[in-house]
Design a protein around this motif. Structure first.
Motif, PDB file in Angstrom:
ATOM      1  N   TYR B  35       1.043  -1.409   0.128  1.00  0.00           N
ATOM      2  CA  TYR B  35       0.120   0.210  -0.228  1.00  0.00           C
ATOM      3  C   TYR B  35       1.188   1.729   0.325  1.00  0.00           C
ATOM      4  CZ  TYR B  35      -4.176  -2.975   1.495  1.00  0.00           C
ATOM      5  OH  TYR B  35      -4.790  -3.812   1.490  1.00  0.00           O
ATOM      6  N   ARG B  36       0.102   2.352  -0.063  1.00  0.00           N
ATOM      7  CA  ARG B  36       1.141   3.472   0.327  1.00  0.00           C
ATOM      8  C   ARG B  36       0.002   4.525  -0.113  1.00  0.00           C
ATOM      9  NH1 ARG B  36       3.055   6.307  -5.809  1.00  0.00           N
ATOM     10  NH2 ARG B  36       1.235   6.419  -6.770  1.00  0.00           N
ATOM     11  N   ARG B  37       0.826   5.512   0.754  1.00  0.00           N
ATOM     12  CA  ARG B  37       0.048   6.928   1.019  1.00  0.00           C
ATOM     13  C   ARG B  37       0.763   8.204   0.589  1.00  0.00           C
ATOM     14  NH1 ARG B  37      -0.772   7.360   7.086  1.00  0.00           N
ATOM     15  NH2 ARG B  37       0.817   8.771   6.771  1.00  0.00           N
ATOM     16  N   VAL B  38       0.094   8.361   0.158  1.00  0.00           N
ATOM     17  CA  VAL B  38       1.397  10.231  -0.743  1.00  0.00           C
ATOM     18  C   VAL B  38       0.324  10.893  -0.428  1.00  0.00           C
ATOM     19  CG1 VAL B  38       1.456   9.237  -2.868  1.00  0.00           C
ATOM     20  CG2 VAL B  38      -0.477   9.747  -3.077  1.00  0.00           C
ATOM     21  N   MET B  39       1.221  12.244   0.321  1.00  0.00           N
ATOM     22  CA  MET B  39       0.887  13.631   0.575  1.00  0.00           C
ATOM     23  C   MET B  39      -0.701  13.958   0.188  1.00  0.00           C
ATOM     24  SD  MET B  39       2.056  15.412   2.268  1.00  0.00           S
ATOM     25  CE  MET B  39       3.752  15.265   2.297  1.00  0.00           C
ATOM     26  N   ASP B  86       5.860  10.313  -6.712  1.00  0.00           N
ATOM     27  CA  ASP B  86       5.837   8.646  -5.560  1.00  0.00           C
ATOM     28  C   ASP B  86       6.218   8.794  -4.212  1.00  0.00           C
ATOM     29  OD1 ASP B  86       7.643   7.817  -9.087  1.00  0.00           O
ATOM     30  OD2 ASP B  86       5.847   8.014  -7.950  1.00  0.00           O
ATOM     31  N   SER B  87       6.630   9.583  -3.607  1.00  0.00           N
ATOM     32  CA  SER B  87       6.519  10.721  -3.166  1.00  0.00           C
ATOM     33  C   SER B  87       5.683  10.712  -1.946  1.00  0.00           C
ATOM     34  CB  SER B  87       7.179  11.834  -2.993  1.00  0.00           C
ATOM     35  OG  SER B  87       8.631  12.576  -3.303  1.00  0.00           O
ATOM     36  N   LEU B 112       9.196   7.284   1.285  1.00  0.00           N
ATOM     37  CA  LEU B 112      10.300   7.854   0.288  1.00  0.00           C
ATOM     38  C   LEU B 112      10.016   9.226   0.169  1.00  0.00           C
ATOM     39  CD1 LEU B 112      11.650   7.090  -2.630  1.00  0.00           C
ATOM     40  CD2 LEU B 112       9.260   6.107  -3.824  1.00  0.00           C
ATOM     41  N   THR B 113      11.159   9.946  -0.775  1.00  0.00           N
ATOM     42  CA  THR B 113      11.069  11.169  -0.590  1.00  0.00           C
ATOM     43  C   THR B 113      11.754  11.582  -1.877  1.00  0.00           C
ATOM     44  OG1 THR B 113      10.355  12.477   1.481  1.00  0.00           O
ATOM     45  CG2 THR B 113      11.024  14.282  -0.037  1.00  0.00           C
TER      46      THR B 113
END
Lengths: 109, 115
Positions: B35-39, B86-87, B112-113
């Motif tokens: 999963y991911r959470r972008v800003m 993608d951050s 990830l930045t």
């Protein structure tokens, strides 16, 4: 589109006050709904699931199909309840989770 | 028992570079999820492995993302080339079984930045 909505990004209450974190869903049928919690500097973890009808750390959540809601409630908030809370819907019996945007609960002393 | 572990915990890379995130699920868990959470956005499903097979990769945003789980143990998620959007934080999760009794365990996430 099918989705989970948490209308409040931030909820601030005083210790001992009741708290209700709102969650609405747009899925039809019998949804599989969960509340996840992330305490500061800890990983996301399951708080409770609607199918169990359980109370965890004093929190309960009732599925209301008429209002398509699954609000999380606690009668007396504690400072250690401060965290991010995510409502989630599970697809396909253990497959994909769809999360709401999350609500940050701050319990003030 | 160790939980789901992810590496690295934080990564800062330049746009255009490649980053590989690793996830070690709980031992014995056949199901592995990314999963991911972008800003400013919700936590979004990326894909689901059952052992080494991709069960569902409907959430993968584009072909710059490649996930593998060779041997059905740990998994990697490679972003190549990375873009600014993608951050975010990438979560891995695992579970032992599917169904109503399923509990999904999350890792601490890889931040990830992309600059």
């Amino acid at each position: 589109a099918q989705r989970v909505t948490q209308p409040e990004k931030l909820l601030s209450v005083f210790k001992g006050a009741p708290v209700e974190l709102k969650c609405n869903y747009s899925y039809s049928g019998s949804p599989e709904l969960f509340w996840y919690v992330q305490y500061s500097r800890q990983r996301l973890q399951l708080l409770l699931r609607h199918i169990s009808r359980e109370s965890i750390k004093g929190f309960t959540a009732d599925l209301n199909k008429g209002e398509t809601s699954f609000h999380l409630k606690k009668p007396f908030a504690q400072e250690e309840d401060s965290a991010m809370y995510y409502c989630a819907h599970e697809h396909n019996a253990g497959n994909m989770l769809t999360f709401g945007g999350g609500t940050r609960l701050m319990v003030k002393p | 028992e160790a939980g789901v572990t992810q590496f690295p915990s934080h990564s800062v890379i330049e746009k255009g570079q490649t980053v590989t995130l690793r996830c070690d699920p709980i031992s014995g868990h056949d199901n592995l999820y990314w999963y991911r959470r972008v800003m400013g956005k919700e936590i979004k499903f990326l894909l689901h492995f059952v052992k080494e097979s991709k069960q569902d990769e409907s959430g993968m945003p584009n072909n710059r993302f490649l996930a593998e789980r060779t041997g059905g143990t740990y998994s990697t998620l490679k972003v190549q080339p990375a873009e600014l959007e993608d951050s975010g934080v990438y979560f891995c999760a695992s579970s032992q079984v599917l169904g109503n009794g399923n509990t999904i365990y999350f890792g601490e996430g890889s931040w990830l930045t992309v600059v």
